[in-house]
Each structure stands twice: as structure tokens, then as C-alpha cells.
Design a protein around this motif. Sequence first.
Motif, PDB file in Angstrom:
ATOM      1  N   TYR A  56       0.841  -1.192   0.000  1.00  0.00           N
ATOM      2  CA  TYR A  56       0.000   0.000   0.000  1.00  0.00           C
ATOM      3  C   TYR A  56       0.875   1.240   0.000  1.00  0.00           C
ATOM      4  CZ  TYR A  56       0.862   0.222   5.041  1.00  0.00           C
ATOM      5  OH  TYR A  56       1.452   0.289   6.277  1.00  0.00           O
ATOM      6  N   LYS A  57       0.280   2.348  -0.394  1.00  0.00           N
ATOM      7  CA  LYS A  57       0.992   3.619  -0.449  1.00  0.00           C
ATOM      8  C   LYS A  57       0.659   4.410   0.810  1.00  0.00           C
ATOM      9  CE  LYS A  57       0.558   3.581  -5.407  1.00  0.00           C
ATOM     10  NZ  LYS A  57      -0.130   4.098  -6.565  1.00  0.00           N
ATOM     11  N   GLY A  58       1.548   5.270   1.188  1.00  0.00           N
ATOM     12  CA  GLY A  58       1.285   6.114   2.345  1.00  0.00           C
ATOM     13  C   GLY A  58       2.169   5.769   3.520  1.00  0.00           C
ATOM     14  N   GLU A  59       1.826   6.330   4.648  1.00  0.00           N
ATOM     15  CA  GLU A  59       2.613   6.145   5.857  1.00  0.00           C
ATOM     16  C   GLU A  59       2.417   4.749   6.438  1.00  0.00           C
ATOM     17  OE1 GLU A  59       1.801   9.206   8.687  1.00  0.00           O
ATOM     18  OE2 GLU A  59       1.937  10.790   7.186  1.00  0.00           O
ATOM     19  N   PRO A  69      -8.413   1.624   2.147  1.00  0.00           N
ATOM     20  CA  PRO A  69      -8.487   0.678   1.012  1.00  0.00           C
ATOM     21  C   PRO A  69      -8.126   1.299  -0.327  1.00  0.00           C
ATOM     22  CG  PRO A  69     -10.429   0.478   2.408  1.00  0.00           C
ATOM     23  CD  PRO A  69      -9.651   1.662   2.906  1.00  0.00           C
ATOM     24  N   ARG A  70      -8.308   2.606  -0.479  1.00  0.00           N
ATOM     25  CA  ARG A  70      -7.967   3.262  -1.744  1.00  0.00           C
ATOM     26  C   ARG A  70      -6.457   3.307  -1.966  1.00  0.00           C
ATOM     27  NH1 ARG A  70     -11.345   8.527  -0.547  1.00  0.00           N
ATOM     28  NH2 ARG A  70     -10.246   8.072   1.366  1.00  0.00           N
ATOM     29  N   LEU A  71      -5.672   3.120  -0.902  1.00  0.00           N
ATOM     30  CA  LEU A  71      -4.220   3.161  -1.011  1.00  0.00           C
ATOM     31  C   LEU A  71      -3.601   1.779  -1.235  1.00  0.00           C
ATOM     32  CD1 LEU A  71      -3.413   5.692   1.849  1.00  0.00           C
ATOM     33  CD2 LEU A  71      -3.673   6.144  -0.589  1.00  0.00           C
TER      34      LEU A  71
END
Length: 105
Positions: A56-59, A69-71
Motif C-alpha cells: 500500500y501507499k502512504g505512511e 483501502p484506496r491506497l
Amino acid sequence: MANRHERRRAMKIRVVEERTMRVEEFINLPSMCAWDGCFKSTTEPHRHGWSSMLLYKGEPKTSFVEIDPRLIARDCVLCPEHAGYLDEHLLLDIGGRLRTVEGTA
């Protein structure tokens, strides 16, 4: 090679079937190894030494539930052979191995 009319006719013939399934049916579907070219599958990846992988993307998050869920880019499993290969050849050694660590995603 098929001519344009044959290709167009073939495109029209394609039929897509949609159906709704219960959560229990979805959970019991077989899981296939995400390694390109591997066709191994199992109905119980959590019991046969398979590794779950979530990209997943992000922290970084400390809980799976906190991930938006969008990440999520990929939610998949790897067979024991390819999980071992990934661990031994592509990942930095951080003191743990995918094949021996229990309860990680």
C-alpha cells in the motif's frame, strides 16, 4: 492473423458473466501465487506455509484496519518457494525471515 472483420466478430461474441457470491464463498476461493509464471494454488494459504503480502501507499500503519483501502496497490499471497526466494534474494536482512515469522502480513 485474423482480418479486421474476424477480430470484430470475435469481440462481439465475448460474454462476461457476473454473479453475486456470499462472503463465505469468496473466502473459500482458492488463492494463487502472485509470482509471475507460477501456477501453484491452495484453498488454505494460512496453513500451508504461504506468505500474505499487502502493498500500500502512504505512511506505515501499526494496524491493518487503519489502512485506507484506496491506497492498497496489491493484496496477494506467495507460495513457500517464492516467498523464500523473495526473502533470500530481494529483501534486506532485518533479522527476520518471511517463512519463519508467524502472523505477519
